[in-house]
Design an enzyme around this catalytic site. Structure first.
Site, PDB file in Angstrom:
ATOM      1  N   ARG A 276      35.126  14.615  38.618  1.00  0.00           N
ATOM      2  CA  ARG A 276      35.382  15.111  37.257  1.00  0.00           C
ATOM      3  C   ARG A 276      36.823  15.574  37.027  1.00  0.00           C
ATOM      4  O   ARG A 276      37.211  15.862  35.902  1.00  0.00           O
ATOM      5  CB  ARG A 276      34.395  16.246  36.930  1.00  0.00           C
ATOM      6  CG  ARG A 276      33.008  15.711  36.620  1.00  0.00           C
ATOM      7  CD  ARG A 276      32.055  16.835  36.284  1.00  0.00           C
ATOM      8  NE  ARG A 276      31.635  17.545  37.484  1.00  0.00           N
ATOM      9  CZ  ARG A 276      31.100  18.774  37.468  1.00  0.00           C
ATOM     10  NH1 ARG A 276      30.952  19.416  36.334  1.00  0.00           N
ATOM     11  NH2 ARG A 276      30.728  19.346  38.589  1.00  0.00           N
TER      12      ARG A 276
ATOM     13  N   ASP B  55      36.935  24.741  46.930  1.00  0.00           N
ATOM     14  CA  ASP B  55      37.327  24.722  45.518  1.00  0.00           C
ATOM     15  C   ASP B  55      37.090  26.065  44.830  1.00  0.00           C
ATOM     16  O   ASP B  55      36.860  26.127  43.637  1.00  0.00           O
ATOM     17  CB  ASP B  55      36.591  23.595  44.779  1.00  0.00           C
ATOM     18  CG  ASP B  55      35.085  23.777  44.803  1.00  0.00           C
ATOM     19  OD1 ASP B  55      34.604  24.731  45.435  1.00  0.00           O
ATOM     20  OD2 ASP B  55      34.401  22.948  44.177  1.00  0.00           O
TER      21      ASP B  55
ATOM     22  N   TYR C  24      81.778  26.175  38.016  1.00  0.00           N
ATOM     23  CA  TYR C  24      80.990  25.649  39.123  1.00  0.00           C
ATOM     24  C   TYR C  24      81.629  26.107  40.426  1.00  0.00           C
ATOM     25  O   TYR C  24      82.799  25.786  40.698  1.00  0.00           O
ATOM     26  CB  TYR C  24      80.892  24.116  39.097  1.00  0.00           C
ATOM     27  CG  TYR C  24      80.272  23.609  40.374  1.00  0.00           C
ATOM     28  CD1 TYR C  24      78.963  23.976  40.708  1.00  0.00           C
ATOM     29  CD2 TYR C  24      80.987  22.820  41.277  1.00  0.00           C
ATOM     30  CE1 TYR C  24      78.381  23.572  41.900  1.00  0.00           C
ATOM     31  CE2 TYR C  24      80.412  22.403  42.474  1.00  0.00           C
ATOM     32  CZ  TYR C  24      79.120  22.787  42.778  1.00  0.00           C
ATOM     33  OH  TYR C  24      78.551  22.396  43.954  1.00  0.00           O
TER      34      TYR C  24
HETATM   35  C1  UD1 Z   1      26.419  23.888  46.125  1.00  0.00           C
HETATM   36  C2  UD1 Z   1      25.137  24.540  46.608  1.00  0.00           C
HETATM   37  C3  UD1 Z   1      24.581  25.402  45.485  1.00  0.00           C
HETATM   38  C4  UD1 Z   1      25.625  26.412  45.047  1.00  0.00           C
HETATM   39  C5  UD1 Z   1      26.917  25.720  44.661  1.00  0.00           C
HETATM   40  C6  UD1 Z   1      27.994  26.726  44.396  1.00  0.00           C
HETATM   41  C7  UD1 Z   1      24.219  22.930  48.159  1.00  0.00           C
HETATM   42  C8  UD1 Z   1      23.173  21.911  48.393  1.00  0.00           C
HETATM   43  N1  UD1 Z   1      24.205  23.524  46.979  1.00  0.00           N
HETATM   44  O1  UD1 Z   1      26.048  23.028  45.066  1.00  0.00           O
HETATM   45  O2  UD1 Z   1      23.410  26.068  45.881  1.00  0.00           O
HETATM   46  O3  UD1 Z   1      25.131  27.192  43.976  1.00  0.00           O
HETATM   47  O4  UD1 Z   1      27.354  24.871  45.729  1.00  0.00           O
HETATM   48  O5  UD1 Z   1      29.152  26.058  43.986  1.00  0.00           O
HETATM   49  O6  UD1 Z   1      24.998  23.204  49.063  1.00  0.00           O
HETATM   50  N2  UD1 Z   1      30.954  18.774  50.168  1.00  0.00           N
HETATM   51  C9  UD1 Z   1      31.362  18.123  51.309  1.00  0.00           C
HETATM   52  N3  UD1 Z   1      30.596  17.107  51.782  1.00  0.00           N
HETATM   53  C10 UD1 Z   1      29.456  16.732  51.181  1.00  0.00           C
HETATM   54  C11 UD1 Z   1      29.053  17.402  50.026  1.00  0.00           C
HETATM   55  C12 UD1 Z   1      29.813  18.432  49.546  1.00  0.00           C
HETATM   56  O7  UD1 Z   1      32.394  18.440  51.878  1.00  0.00           O
HETATM   57  O8  UD1 Z   1      28.818  15.805  51.688  1.00  0.00           O
HETATM   58  C13 UD1 Z   1      31.792  19.862  49.659  1.00  0.00           C
HETATM   59  C14 UD1 Z   1      32.307  19.484  48.281  1.00  0.00           C
HETATM   60  O9  UD1 Z   1      33.591  18.918  48.395  1.00  0.00           O
HETATM   61  C15 UD1 Z   1      32.327  20.809  47.565  1.00  0.00           C
HETATM   62  C16 UD1 Z   1      31.267  21.652  48.257  1.00  0.00           C
HETATM   63  O10 UD1 Z   1      30.981  20.996  49.476  1.00  0.00           O
HETATM   64  O11 UD1 Z   1      33.560  21.461  47.727  1.00  0.00           O
HETATM   65  C17 UD1 Z   1      30.006  21.849  47.421  1.00  0.00           C
HETATM   66  O12 UD1 Z   1      29.360  20.594  47.279  1.00  0.00           O
HETATM   67  P1  UD1 Z   1      28.632  20.140  45.970  1.00  0.00           P
HETATM   68  O13 UD1 Z   1      28.008  18.853  46.213  1.00  0.00           O
HETATM   69  O14 UD1 Z   1      29.553  20.263  44.808  1.00  0.00           O
HETATM   70  O15 UD1 Z   1      27.477  21.214  45.827  1.00  0.00           O
HETATM   71  P2  UD1 Z   1      26.993  21.859  44.505  1.00  0.00           P
HETATM   72  O16 UD1 Z   1      26.151  20.904  43.774  1.00  0.00           O
HETATM   73  O17 UD1 Z   1      28.132  22.449  43.787  1.00  0.00           O
HETATM   74 MG    MG Z   2      29.995  21.628  43.177  1.00  0.00          MG
END
Ligand code: UD1
Ligand code: MG
Length: 450
Positions: free
Chosen positions: A15, A102, A364
Protein backbone atom coordinates in the site's frame (compact mmCIF):
# COMPACT_ATOMS: atom_id res chain seq x y z
CA UNK A 1 18.30 -12.56 31.83
CA UNK A 2 19.70 -12.08 28.33
CA UNK A 3 17.45 -10.70 25.63
CA UNK A 4 17.53 -11.04 21.87
CA UNK A 5 15.59 -8.58 19.74
CA UNK A 6 13.85 -9.64 16.54
CA UNK A 7 12.42 -7.11 14.08
CA UNK A 8 10.03 -8.32 11.37
CA UNK A 9 10.76 -6.46 8.15
CA UNK A 10 10.17 -8.92 5.33
CA UNK A 11 6.80 -7.66 4.11
CA UNK A 12 6.38 -5.78 0.88
CA UNK A 13 4.28 -2.85 2.01
CA UNK A 14 2.10 -2.95 -1.10
CA UNK A 15 0.00 0.00 0.00
CA UNK A 16 2.98 2.33 0.01
CA UNK A 17 2.90 2.05 -3.82
CA UNK A 18 6.66 2.33 -3.89
CA UNK A 19 9.69 0.70 -5.45
CA UNK A 20 11.43 1.20 -2.12
CA UNK A 21 10.78 -1.48 0.52
CA UNK A 22 8.34 -0.07 3.08
CA UNK A 23 10.79 -0.25 5.97
CA UNK A 24 13.25 2.01 4.12
CA UNK A 25 10.80 4.89 3.95
CA UNK A 26 11.91 7.58 6.36
CA UNK A 27 10.34 9.35 9.30
CA UNK A 28 12.23 12.01 11.20
CA UNK A 29 15.04 11.60 8.69
CA UNK A 30 15.63 7.89 9.30
CA UNK A 31 14.34 4.69 7.68
CA UNK A 32 11.58 2.98 9.67
CA UNK A 33 13.76 -0.07 10.19
CA UNK A 34 16.55 2.10 11.57
CA UNK A 35 14.20 3.42 14.26
CA UNK A 36 13.45 -0.18 15.18
CA UNK A 37 17.12 -1.17 15.27
CA UNK A 38 17.93 1.83 17.47
CA UNK A 39 15.23 0.75 19.93
CA UNK A 40 16.47 -2.82 19.80
CA UNK A 41 19.99 -1.71 20.58
CA UNK A 42 18.68 0.24 23.57
CA UNK A 43 16.89 -2.74 25.16
CA UNK A 44 18.56 -5.91 23.83
CA UNK A 45 21.79 -7.67 24.70
CA UNK A 46 22.91 -9.05 21.34
CA UNK A 47 23.03 -7.43 17.91
CA UNK A 48 19.39 -7.04 16.76
CA UNK A 49 18.10 -9.62 14.29
CA UNK A 50 16.18 -8.17 11.35
CA UNK A 51 14.01 -10.55 9.31
CA UNK A 52 14.34 -9.48 5.69
CA UNK A 53 12.53 -10.59 2.55
CA UNK A 54 11.26 -7.97 0.10
CA UNK A 55 14.16 -5.74 -0.87
CA UNK A 56 16.44 -7.74 1.43
CA UNK A 57 19.66 -6.47 -0.12
CA UNK A 58 18.60 -2.83 0.17
CA UNK A 59 17.52 -3.26 3.78
CA UNK A 60 20.79 -4.99 4.64
CA UNK A 61 22.79 -2.27 2.93
CA UNK A 62 20.91 0.44 4.82
CA UNK A 63 21.58 -1.15 8.20
CA UNK A 64 25.13 -2.39 7.65
CA UNK A 65 26.61 -4.03 10.70
CA UNK A 66 24.16 -2.46 13.15
CA UNK A 67 22.04 -5.61 12.72
CA UNK A 68 22.26 -9.29 11.83
CA UNK A 69 19.86 -10.73 9.31
CA UNK A 70 17.55 -13.71 8.86
CA UNK A 71 16.14 -14.20 5.37
CA UNK A 72 12.47 -15.07 4.92
CA UNK A 73 12.36 -15.84 1.22
CA UNK A 74 8.57 -16.33 1.11
CA UNK A 75 6.35 -14.31 3.40
CA UNK A 76 4.22 -17.01 4.97
CA UNK A 77 3.17 -14.97 8.02
CA UNK A 78 4.56 -13.56 11.23
CA UNK A 79 5.01 -16.98 12.84
CA UNK A 80 6.94 -18.18 9.81
CA UNK A 81 9.03 -15.00 9.97
CA UNK A 82 10.18 -15.74 13.50
CA UNK A 83 10.97 -19.36 12.54
CA UNK A 84 13.73 -17.97 10.30
CA UNK A 85 15.62 -16.65 13.32
CA UNK A 86 15.88 -19.98 15.12
CA UNK A 87 19.28 -20.93 13.69
CA UNK A 88 20.75 -17.62 14.82
CA UNK A 89 19.19 -17.47 18.27
CA UNK A 90 18.41 -20.92 19.63
CA UNK A 91 20.35 -21.54 22.82
CA UNK A 92 21.79 -18.02 22.84
CA UNK A 93 19.44 -16.06 25.12
CA UNK A 94 16.74 -16.34 27.80
CA UNK A 95 14.13 -14.08 26.20
CA UNK A 96 13.20 -13.11 22.65
CA UNK A 97 11.52 -9.75 22.04
CA UNK A 98 9.67 -9.55 18.70
CA UNK A 99 7.95 -6.65 16.92
CA UNK A 100 7.44 -5.19 13.46
CA UNK A 101 9.73 -2.67 11.81
CA UNK A 102 6.93 -0.34 10.78
CA UNK A 103 6.16 1.15 14.23
CA UNK A 104 8.37 4.24 14.56
CA UNK A 105 6.46 5.66 17.54
CA UNK A 106 7.22 2.78 19.87
CA UNK A 107 9.44 3.76 22.79
CA UNK A 108 12.24 1.94 24.55
CA UNK A 109 10.26 2.37 27.81
CA UNK A 110 7.39 0.35 26.37
CA UNK A 111 9.67 -2.42 25.16
CA UNK A 112 11.42 -2.45 28.52
CA UNK A 113 8.12 -2.77 30.39
CA UNK A 114 7.18 -5.78 28.25
CA UNK A 115 10.58 -7.34 28.98
CA UNK A 116 10.32 -6.61 32.71
CA UNK A 117 6.79 -8.01 32.92
CA UNK A 118 7.88 -11.19 31.18
CA UNK A 119 10.84 -11.53 33.55
CA UNK A 120 8.30 -11.85 36.40
CA UNK A 121 5.78 -13.95 34.46
CA UNK A 122 5.56 -17.64 35.30
CA UNK A 123 4.21 -18.21 31.79
CA UNK A 124 6.06 -17.96 28.46
CA UNK A 125 4.66 -14.78 26.83
CA UNK A 126 4.07 -11.09 27.58
CA UNK A 127 2.68 -8.81 24.90
CA UNK A 128 1.54 -5.20 24.66
CA UNK A 129 -2.02 -4.11 23.94
CA UNK A 130 -4.03 -0.91 23.59
CA UNK A 131 -7.62 -0.05 24.41
CA UNK A 132 -9.01 1.82 21.42
CA UNK A 133 -12.28 2.70 19.71
CA UNK A 134 -10.84 2.40 16.20
CA UNK A 135 -9.78 -1.22 15.68
CA UNK A 136 -7.54 -0.52 12.64
CA UNK A 137 -7.84 -4.16 11.59
CA UNK A 138 -5.73 -5.24 14.56
CA UNK A 139 -6.06 -8.62 16.26
CA UNK A 140 -8.50 -8.63 19.21
CA UNK A 141 -7.50 -9.69 22.71
CA UNK A 142 -9.91 -12.28 24.05
CA UNK A 143 -9.88 -12.56 27.84
CA UNK A 144 -11.18 -15.30 30.08
CA UNK A 145 -13.87 -14.71 32.72
CA UNK A 146 -11.10 -14.17 35.29
CA UNK A 147 -9.73 -11.48 32.93
CA UNK A 148 -6.51 -13.29 32.09
CA UNK A 149 -5.59 -13.39 28.40
CA UNK A 150 -7.06 -16.31 26.44
CA UNK A 151 -6.16 -15.65 22.82
CA UNK A 152 -5.57 -13.19 20.01
CA UNK A 153 -8.12 -13.47 17.25
CA UNK A 154 -7.16 -11.88 13.94
CA UNK A 155 -9.58 -9.28 12.59
CA UNK A 156 -10.56 -11.46 9.63
CA UNK A 157 -11.39 -14.39 11.90
CA UNK A 158 -13.45 -12.51 14.50
CA UNK A 159 -17.06 -13.32 15.32
CA UNK A 160 -19.38 -10.28 15.35
CA UNK A 161 -19.08 -10.24 19.15
CA UNK A 162 -15.28 -10.38 19.01
CA UNK A 163 -15.24 -7.49 16.54
CA UNK A 164 -16.63 -5.32 19.37
CA UNK A 165 -13.60 -5.99 21.59
CA UNK A 166 -11.71 -2.77 22.28
CA UNK A 167 -8.45 -4.32 23.45
CA UNK A 168 -6.12 -4.74 20.47
CA UNK A 169 -2.85 -6.53 19.79
CA UNK A 170 -0.04 -4.01 19.23
CA UNK A 171 2.29 -6.69 17.89
CA UNK A 172 5.07 -6.53 20.49
CA UNK A 173 5.85 -9.80 22.24
CA UNK A 174 8.43 -11.04 24.70
CA UNK A 175 8.85 -14.83 24.71
CA UNK A 176 10.62 -17.21 26.98
CA UNK A 177 13.20 -18.40 24.46
CA UNK A 178 13.19 -22.11 25.30
CA UNK A 179 9.39 -22.24 25.13
CA UNK A 180 9.37 -20.32 21.82
CA UNK A 181 11.69 -22.73 20.01
CA UNK A 182 9.80 -25.69 21.42
CA UNK A 183 6.38 -24.46 20.30
CA UNK A 184 6.92 -22.24 17.28
CA UNK A 185 6.79 -25.14 14.84
CA UNK A 186 3.44 -26.30 16.18
CA UNK A 187 1.64 -23.27 14.71
CA UNK A 188 -0.84 -24.51 12.15
CA UNK A 189 -1.36 -22.93 8.77
CA UNK A 190 -4.29 -20.50 8.65
CA UNK A 191 -6.97 -20.91 5.97
CA UNK A 192 -5.08 -18.12 4.11
CA UNK A 193 -1.93 -20.26 4.18
CA UNK A 194 -0.09 -18.18 6.78
CA UNK A 195 1.52 -19.07 10.09
CA UNK A 196 0.28 -16.56 12.66
CA UNK A 197 2.67 -15.73 15.48
CA UNK A 198 -0.43 -14.70 17.42
CA UNK A 199 -1.59 -18.34 17.58
CA UNK A 200 1.10 -18.90 20.21
CA UNK A 201 -1.02 -17.05 22.78
CA UNK A 202 -3.88 -19.60 22.77
CA UNK A 203 -1.28 -22.38 22.58
CA UNK A 204 0.38 -21.23 25.82
CA UNK A 205 -2.97 -20.73 27.54
CA UNK A 206 -4.01 -24.22 26.41
CA UNK A 207 -0.93 -25.58 28.18
CA UNK A 208 -2.19 -23.96 31.39
CA UNK A 209 0.38 -21.13 31.25
CA UNK A 210 -0.19 -17.46 31.85
CA UNK A 211 0.10 -14.81 29.14
CA UNK A 212 0.57 -11.25 30.39
CA UNK A 213 -0.52 -8.08 28.59
CA UNK A 214 0.98 -4.63 29.18
CA UNK A 215 -1.64 -2.05 28.22
CA UNK A 216 -0.04 1.05 26.66
CA UNK A 217 -0.97 4.47 28.03
CA UNK A 218 -0.25 6.27 24.78
CA UNK A 219 -2.08 4.64 21.86
CA UNK A 220 -0.07 6.57 19.30
CA UNK A 221 2.84 4.26 20.07
CA UNK A 222 0.96 1.45 18.35
CA UNK A 223 0.62 3.24 15.03
CA UNK A 224 2.01 1.12 12.23
CA UNK A 225 2.87 2.46 8.81
CA UNK A 226 1.00 0.97 5.87
CA UNK A 227 0.42 3.99 3.63
CA UNK A 228 2.00 7.35 2.87
CA UNK A 229 -0.76 8.97 4.90
CA UNK A 230 0.32 6.92 7.92
CA UNK A 231 3.89 7.98 7.23
CA UNK A 232 2.93 11.66 7.40
CA UNK A 233 0.91 11.06 10.58
CA UNK A 234 3.85 9.36 12.23
CA UNK A 235 6.18 12.14 11.14
CA UNK A 236 3.93 14.72 12.75
CA UNK A 237 3.49 12.77 15.98
CA UNK A 238 7.22 12.16 16.32
CA UNK A 239 7.88 15.82 15.68
CA UNK A 240 5.37 16.82 18.35
CA UNK A 241 7.00 14.43 20.81
CA UNK A 242 10.49 15.77 20.06
CA UNK A 243 9.39 19.39 20.22
CA UNK A 244 7.61 18.80 23.53
CA UNK A 245 10.83 17.32 24.88
CA UNK A 246 12.90 20.39 23.95
CA UNK A 247 10.32 22.84 25.27
CA UNK A 248 10.26 20.91 28.56
CA UNK A 249 14.07 21.15 28.54
CA UNK A 250 13.97 24.96 28.38
CA UNK A 251 14.11 25.75 24.67
CA UNK A 252 11.61 28.24 23.18
CA UNK A 253 9.95 27.08 19.98
CA UNK A 254 7.98 30.03 18.67
CA UNK A 255 5.99 27.80 16.32
CA UNK A 256 6.37 24.09 17.09
CA UNK A 257 4.23 23.21 14.07
CA UNK A 258 6.96 24.45 11.74
CA UNK A 259 10.00 23.44 13.77
CA UNK A 260 11.76 20.26 12.71
CA UNK A 261 14.35 18.86 15.11
CA UNK A 262 16.03 15.55 14.36
CA UNK A 263 16.19 12.87 17.04
CA UNK A 264 19.99 13.10 17.17
CA UNK A 265 20.20 16.85 17.75
CA UNK A 266 20.57 18.71 21.03
CA UNK A 267 19.69 22.30 21.98
CA UNK A 268 20.77 24.28 25.04
CA UNK A 269 18.47 26.14 27.40
CA UNK A 270 17.13 29.60 26.57
CA UNK A 271 17.82 29.14 22.90
CA UNK A 272 14.95 30.45 20.78
CA UNK A 273 13.98 28.65 17.59
CA UNK A 274 11.96 30.76 15.16
CA UNK A 275 9.45 29.35 12.67
CA UNK A 276 10.30 27.14 9.71
CA UNK A 277 13.60 25.95 11.07
CA UNK A 278 15.02 22.52 10.28
CA UNK A 279 17.65 21.11 12.62
CA UNK A 280 18.89 17.92 11.00
CA UNK A 281 21.36 15.08 11.44
CA UNK A 282 23.53 15.20 14.53
CA UNK A 283 23.49 18.89 15.35
CA UNK A 284 24.40 20.40 18.71
CA UNK A 285 23.25 23.95 19.45
CA UNK A 286 24.34 25.71 22.63
CA UNK A 287 22.51 28.00 25.03
CA UNK A 288 21.04 31.46 24.47
CA UNK A 289 21.12 31.26 20.68
CA UNK A 290 18.50 32.60 18.28
CA UNK A 291 17.95 30.38 15.26
CA UNK A 292 15.72 31.07 12.28
CA UNK A 293 13.32 31.86 10.85
CA UNK A 294 13.74 29.89 7.62
CA UNK A 295 16.95 28.14 8.53
CA UNK A 296 18.38 24.70 7.79
CA UNK A 297 21.14 23.34 10.01
CA UNK A 298 22.57 19.89 9.27
CA UNK A 299 25.25 18.11 11.29
CA UNK A 300 26.65 21.29 12.84
CA UNK A 301 28.16 22.21 16.19
CA UNK A 302 27.09 25.63 17.41
CA UNK A 303 28.20 27.33 20.63
CA UNK A 304 26.38 29.73 22.93
CA UNK A 305 24.94 33.18 22.14
CA UNK A 306 24.93 32.64 18.36
CA UNK A 307 22.44 34.24 15.99
CA UNK A 308 21.51 32.49 12.78
CA UNK A 309 18.94 34.08 10.50
CA UNK A 310 17.52 32.61 7.29
CA UNK A 311 20.66 30.61 6.55
CA UNK A 312 21.80 27.13 5.52
CA UNK A 313 24.55 25.49 7.59
CA UNK A 314 26.01 22.07 6.80
CA UNK A 315 28.74 20.20 8.68
CA UNK A 316 30.06 23.45 10.10
CA UNK A 317 31.27 24.64 13.49
CA UNK A 318 30.43 27.95 15.11
CA UNK A 319 31.97 28.92 18.43
CA UNK A 320 30.30 31.47 20.74
CA UNK A 321 28.76 34.86 19.90
CA UNK A 322 28.86 34.18 16.16
CA UNK A 323 26.21 35.74 13.96
CA UNK A 324 25.28 34.84 10.41
CA UNK A 325 22.71 35.89 7.91
CA UNK A 326 20.33 36.62 6.53
CA UNK A 327 21.14 34.29 3.65
CA UNK A 328 24.46 32.85 4.76
CA UNK A 329 25.72 29.46 3.70
CA UNK A 330 28.24 27.45 5.68
CA UNK A 331 29.45 24.28 4.04
CA UNK A 332 31.46 21.30 5.18
CA UNK A 333 34.46 22.21 7.25
CA UNK A 334 33.57 25.86 7.86
CA UNK A 335 34.77 26.84 11.34
CA UNK A 336 33.82 30.26 12.65
CA UNK A 337 35.60 31.17 15.89
CA UNK A 338 34.26 33.40 18.68
CA UNK A 339 32.58 36.59 17.61
CA UNK A 340 32.73 36.08 13.86
CA UNK A 341 30.22 38.21 11.97
CA UNK A 342 29.00 36.95 8.63
CA UNK A 343 26.43 39.07 6.88
CA UNK A 344 24.24 38.39 3.89
CA UNK A 345 25.07 36.19 0.91
CA UNK A 346 28.33 34.78 2.22
CA UNK A 347 29.50 31.23 1.59
CA UNK A 348 32.27 29.58 3.60
CA UNK A 349 33.69 26.13 2.92
CA UNK A 350 36.54 24.24 4.58
CA UNK A 351 37.91 27.39 6.16
CA UNK A 352 38.84 28.70 9.58
CA UNK A 353 37.74 32.23 10.37
CA UNK A 354 39.56 33.40 13.49
CA UNK A 355 37.97 35.30 16.39
CA UNK A 356 36.29 38.56 15.40
CA UNK A 357 36.63 38.11 11.64
CA UNK A 358 34.03 40.04 9.64
CA UNK A 359 32.67 38.94 6.29
CA UNK A 360 29.89 41.46 5.89
CA UNK A 361 28.53 41.03 2.39
CA UNK A 362 28.44 38.45 -0.45
CA UNK A 363 31.75 36.61 -0.34
CA UNK A 364 33.06 33.17 -1.14
CA UNK A 365 35.68 31.89 1.29
CA UNK A 366 36.93 28.39 0.44
CA UNK A 367 40.02 26.51 1.64
CA UNK A 368 41.21 29.51 3.64
CA UNK A 369 42.53 30.43 7.05
CA UNK A 370 41.80 33.93 8.23
CA UNK A 371 43.50 35.44 11.26
CA UNK A 372 41.66 37.22 14.04
CA UNK A 373 39.90 40.54 13.52
CA UNK A 374 40.56 40.57 9.79
CA UNK A 375 37.91 42.36 7.74
CA UNK A 376 36.86 40.81 4.45
CA UNK A 377 35.37 43.46 2.17
CA UNK A 378 32.15 43.06 0.22
CA UNK A 379 32.34 40.71 -2.73
CA UNK A 380 35.73 39.20 -1.86
CA UNK A 381 36.39 35.79 -3.39
CA UNK A 382 39.06 33.22 -2.68
CA UNK A 383 39.76 31.83 -6.15
CA UNK A 384 40.66 28.37 -4.89
CA UNK A 385 39.85 26.28 -7.92
CA UNK A 386 42.80 26.04 -10.31
CA UNK A 387 42.62 25.17 -14.01
CA UNK A 388 44.14 21.77 -13.16
CA UNK A 389 41.03 21.19 -11.03
CA UNK A 390 42.96 21.10 -7.77
CA UNK A 391 42.03 23.28 -4.82
CA UNK A 392 44.53 25.72 -3.37
CA UNK A 393 44.65 27.43 -0.01
CA UNK A 394 44.52 31.07 0.94
CA UNK A 395 46.18 32.17 4.18
CA UNK A 396 45.32 35.61 5.52
CA UNK A 397 46.91 36.94 8.69
CA UNK A 398 45.32 38.83 11.54
CA UNK A 399 44.05 42.42 11.47
CA UNK A 400 44.25 42.47 7.68
CA UNK A 401 41.89 44.52 5.55
CA UNK A 402 40.76 42.98 2.30
CA UNK A 403 39.22 45.64 0.06
CA UNK A 404 35.84 45.20 -1.58
CA UNK A 405 35.71 42.92 -4.58
CA UNK A 406 39.24 41.55 -4.09
CA UNK A 407 39.95 38.35 -6.04
CA UNK A 408 42.43 36.31 -4.02
CA UNK A 409 44.00 33.84 -6.44
CA UNK A 410 45.23 30.82 -4.47
CA UNK A 411 47.69 29.55 -3.46
CA UNK A 412 48.20 32.84 -1.69
CA UNK A 413 49.44 34.25 1.60
CA UNK A 414 48.52 37.68 2.85
CA UNK A 415 50.39 38.85 5.91
CA UNK A 416 49.18 40.31 9.20
CA UNK A 417 47.83 43.85 8.91
CA UNK A 418 48.22 43.80 5.11
CA UNK A 419 45.65 45.55 2.90
CA UNK A 420 44.32 45.03 -0.60
CA UNK A 421 42.67 47.72 -2.66
CA UNK A 422 39.10 47.57 -3.91
CA UNK A 423 38.84 45.49 -7.07
CA UNK A 424 42.39 44.14 -6.89
CA UNK A 425 43.22 40.75 -8.36
CA UNK A 426 45.84 39.37 -6.01
CA UNK A 427 48.05 36.72 -7.59
CA UNK A 428 51.23 37.14 -5.51
CA UNK A 429 51.78 36.97 -1.77
CA UNK A 430 51.34 40.24 0.12
CA UNK A 431 53.82 40.75 2.99
CA UNK A 432 52.84 41.86 6.50
CA UNK A 433 51.77 45.49 6.76
CA UNK A 434 51.99 45.98 2.98
CA UNK A 435 49.24 47.28 0.71
CA UNK A 436 48.63 45.78 -2.74
CA UNK A 437 46.36 47.23 -5.44
CA UNK A 438 45.46 46.77 -9.09
CA UNK A 439 45.03 44.05 -11.66
CA UNK A 440 47.14 42.05 -11.17
CA UNK A 441 47.85 43.54 -7.77
CA UNK A 442 51.25 45.04 -7.00
CA UNK A 443 52.54 46.22 -3.65
CA UNK A 444 52.47 50.01 -3.44
CA UNK A 445 53.25 50.43 0.24
CA UNK A 446 55.99 48.33 1.75
CA UNK A 447 55.94 47.09 5.27
CA UNK A 448 56.88 49.61 7.94
CA UNK A 449 60.55 49.23 8.96
CA UNK A 450 60.80 48.54 12.64
C1 UD1 B 1 -0.29 -8.31 12.92
C2 UD1 B 1 -0.87 -9.22 13.98
C3 UD1 B 1 -2.08 -8.54 14.59
C4 UD1 B 1 -1.69 -7.18 15.14
C5 UD1 B 1 -1.04 -6.34 14.06
C6 UD1 B 1 -0.50 -5.07 14.65
C7 UD1 B 1 -0.36 -11.44 13.17
C8 UD1 B 1 -0.90 -12.68 12.56
N1 UD1 B 1 -1.23 -10.47 13.38
O1 UD1 B 1 -1.27 -8.20 11.91
O2 UD1 B 1 -2.65 -9.32 15.62
O3 UD1 B 1 -2.83 -6.52 15.67
O4 UD1 B 1 0.06 -7.06 13.48
O5 UD1 B 1 0.05 -4.29 13.62
O6 UD1 B 1 0.82 -11.40 13.49
N2 UD1 B 1 5.94 -9.83 8.23
C9 UD1 B 1 7.05 -10.54 7.86
N3 UD1 B 1 6.88 -11.74 7.25
C10 UD1 B 1 5.67 -12.26 7.01
C11 UD1 B 1 4.54 -11.53 7.40
C12 UD1 B 1 4.70 -10.32 8.02
O7 UD1 B 1 8.17 -10.10 8.06
O8 UD1 B 1 5.61 -13.36 6.46
C13 UD1 B 1 6.13 -8.54 8.88
C14 UD1 B 1 5.52 -7.45 8.00
O9 UD1 B 1 6.53 -6.89 7.19
C15 UD1 B 1 4.99 -6.47 9.01
C16 UD1 B 1 4.71 -7.30 10.26
O10 UD1 B 1 5.39 -8.52 10.08
O11 UD1 B 1 5.95 -5.51 9.35
C17 UD1 B 1 3.22 -7.53 10.51
O12 UD1 B 1 2.71 -8.35 9.47
P1 UD1 B 1 1.28 -8.16 8.86
O13 UD1 B 1 1.05 -9.23 7.90
O14 UD1 B 1 1.10 -6.76 8.41
O15 UD1 B 1 0.33 -8.43 10.10
P2 UD1 B 1 -0.97 -7.66 10.43
O16 UD1 B 1 -2.05 -8.12 9.55
O17 UD1 B 1 -0.70 -6.22 10.48
MG1 MG C 1 0.21 -4.90 9.08
Amino acid sequence: MTIATVIMAAGKGTRMKSKLPKVLHKVAGKPLVQHAVNLATAVGDATPVVIVGHGADDVKAALGDTAQFALQADQLGTGHAVMQTEDLLKGQVDQVLVWAADMPLLTAETLQSVIDTQAKNSGPITMSTIIAENPRGFGRIVRQTNQSVAAIVEHADCTPAQLEIKELNVGVYCFDAAWLWENLHNIEKSPKGEYYLTDLIAMAVGQGSRVEAVILEDNTEAIGINTRVHLAEAEKLLRQRTNQYWMDAGVTLVDPDTTYISLDSTIGTDTVILPNTHIEGATAIGENCTVGPNTIIRDCTIGNYCEIEASVLEEATMENHVDIGPFGHLRKGAHLADGVHMGNFGEVKKSYLGPGVKVGHFSYIGDATIGENTNIGAGTITCNFASDKTKHRTEIGKDAFIGSDSMLVAPLTIGDRARTGAGSVVTKNVPEDATAVGVPARVIKKRKES
